[in-house]
Design a protein around this motif. Structure first.
Motif, PDB file in Angstrom:
ATOM      1  N   ALA A  56      35.970  41.687  43.417  1.00  0.00           N
ATOM      2  CA  ALA A  56      37.405  41.418  43.250  1.00  0.00           C
ATOM      3  C   ALA A  56      37.919  42.082  41.975  1.00  0.00           C
ATOM      4  O   ALA A  56      39.027  42.647  41.952  1.00  0.00           O
ATOM      5  CB  ALA A  56      37.638  39.911  43.208  1.00  0.00           C
ATOM      6  N   ARG A  57      37.119  42.022  40.903  1.00  0.00           N
ATOM      7  CA  ARG A  57      37.482  42.671  39.646  1.00  0.00           C
ATOM      8  C   ARG A  57      37.604  44.179  39.832  1.00  0.00           C
ATOM      9  O   ARG A  57      38.559  44.817  39.367  1.00  0.00           O
ATOM     10  CB  ARG A  57      36.406  42.342  38.608  1.00  0.00           C
ATOM     11  N   ARG A  70      40.791  45.190  41.915  1.00  0.00           N
ATOM     12  CA  ARG A  70      42.047  45.200  41.152  1.00  0.00           C
ATOM     13  C   ARG A  70      42.160  46.470  40.317  1.00  0.00           C
ATOM     14  O   ARG A  70      43.239  47.054  40.197  1.00  0.00           O
ATOM     15  CB  ARG A  70      42.118  43.951  40.264  1.00  0.00           C
ATOM     16  N   GLY A  79      28.579  38.513  36.809  1.00  0.00           N
ATOM     17  CA  GLY A  79      29.154  37.796  37.943  1.00  0.00           C
ATOM     18  C   GLY A  79      28.414  38.064  39.232  1.00  0.00           C
ATOM     19  O   GLY A  79      27.550  38.944  39.314  1.00  0.00           O
ATOM     20  N   GLU A  80      28.751  37.275  40.247  1.00  0.00           N
ATOM     21  CA  GLU A  80      28.195  37.430  41.576  1.00  0.00           C
ATOM     22  C   GLU A  80      29.029  38.443  42.368  1.00  0.00           C
ATOM     23  O   GLU A  80      30.144  38.800  41.962  1.00  0.00           O
ATOM     24  CB  GLU A  80      28.141  36.091  42.298  1.00  0.00           C
ATOM     25  N   GLU A 127      31.046  38.585  44.947  1.00  0.00           N
ATOM     26  CA  GLU A 127      32.452  38.345  45.297  1.00  0.00           C
ATOM     27  C   GLU A 127      33.366  38.510  44.096  1.00  0.00           C
ATOM     28  O   GLU A 127      34.410  39.163  44.179  1.00  0.00           O
ATOM     29  CB  GLU A 127      32.603  36.940  45.888  1.00  0.00           C
ATOM     30  N   ALA A 128      32.983  37.926  42.956  1.00  0.00           N
ATOM     31  CA  ALA A 128      33.819  38.005  41.760  1.00  0.00           C
ATOM     32  C   ALA A 128      33.875  39.424  41.200  1.00  0.00           C
ATOM     33  O   ALA A 128      34.943  39.914  40.818  1.00  0.00           O
ATOM     34  CB  ALA A 128      33.294  37.037  40.699  1.00  0.00           C
ATOM     35  N   VAL A 129      32.725  40.094  41.137  1.00  0.00           N
ATOM     36  CA  VAL A 129      32.687  41.456  40.592  1.00  0.00           C
ATOM     37  C   VAL A 129      33.454  42.418  41.499  1.00  0.00           C
ATOM     38  O   VAL A 129      34.179  43.297  41.028  1.00  0.00           O
ATOM     39  CB  VAL A 129      31.230  41.922  40.398  1.00  0.00           C
ATOM     40  N   ARG A 166      45.339  44.231  35.012  1.00  0.00           N
ATOM     41  CA  ARG A 166      44.718  43.852  36.270  1.00  0.00           C
ATOM     42  C   ARG A 166      45.745  43.286  37.255  1.00  0.00           C
ATOM     43  O   ARG A 166      45.408  42.955  38.381  1.00  0.00           O
ATOM     44  CB  ARG A 166      43.630  42.810  36.037  1.00  0.00           C
TER      45      ARG A 166
END
Length: 260
Positions: A214-215, A218, A207-208, A210-212, A259
């Motif tokens: 966010a993961r 959480r 992922g990029e 922002e997505a990573v 999550r």
């Protein structure tokens, strides 16, 4: 009584001869001017007599610059190629960019920009280099690096800027874990792996930033619940699961977290 004068045009061959003579004269004039400039540029009066260097000079001494740059400077004050002079200065270790200009009558003024170190690159290999704040990989004496807590980044060729951007996104997210993000690796398949200063390994998946991030955020937010339940030191984390994550705790084989 008025008289009318009649002008007879010159024959074509005469006009052609005149045009040829004019062209020849123009070419001869240009050649003479070029020869005069060449001769003038090589007069002792126009020898290059000094170089003033300003800007970032933290990692280079005058002796180092003299040894690397001067042998590559050819010509006088007038004939010196400024583009080649700029390249010569940018060959000096730690120099990222150089601006070179003439200062009448016999000096050069040079403005240097040095690399600002952001991380170590490919730290797990023998070909260890550095990454600057622009995500550019460069080579320099690692002994000149004053920051002993630089993150260690690695990835495929040409990926340094991407890995640095991911590190910048993840570092603040990981702070609540109580240990800094020490290393970050991008695999050839596009998967991310982070290692904290206390040795905890976190598989982040693909992922990029922002997505990573966010993961990871959480996971960090819900980790206290897992820690309170098992009260064991964290060893490894796997965030590649669609509906949660898996952690490996000391003395416990696997524990799954949500999550949500």
């Amino acid at each position: 009584m008025a008289r009318t004068a009649t002008i007879t045009p010159l024959p074509f061959d005469v006009r052609l001869a005149q045009a040829g003579a004019n062209v020849l004269l123009a070419v001869l004039t240009i050649v003479l001017l070029a020869a005069a400039m060449w001769w003038l540029a090589r007069l002792p009066a126009f020898n290059l007599r000094g170089i003033t260097v300003e800007g970032d000079l933290a990692h280079n001494s005058p002796m180092t610059m003299r040894a690397i740059v001067v042998p590559r400077l050819t010509g006088s004050f007038l004939s010196l190629d400024l583009a080649r002079a700029r390249v010569a200065f940018e060959l000096v270790p730690w120099v990222r960019h150089a601006t070179v200009r003439r200062v009448w009558p016999d000096r050069l003024a040079v403005q240097l920009e040095e690399h600002r170190v952001a991380a170590l690159w490919n730290a797990a290999t023998s070909d260890e280099r550095l990454v600057n704040t622009y995500g550019e990989v460069f080579e320099a004496n690692l002994g000149d690096v004053e920051d002993e807590a630089l993150p260690r980044l690695s990835g495929p060729a040409g990926s340094a800027a991407r890995v640095l951007a991911m590190h910048r996104a993840l570092a603040p997210v990981m702070q609540p874990l109580g240990s800094a993000l020490e290393s970050l690796r991008l695999s050839g398949h596009g998967s991310w792996r982070a290692t904290l200063g206390n040795g905890v390994v976190i598989e982040l998946g693909r992922g990029e930033p922002e997505a990573v991030a966010a993961r990871a955020e959480r996971f960090v937010r819900t980790l206290p619940q897992v820690s309170a339940t098992y009260q064991r030191p964290l060893l490894a984390v796997d965030l590649r699961h669609a509906d949660g994550y898996a952690v490996r705790l000391k003395g416990v084989t696997t524990s799954h977290g949500s999550r949500n």
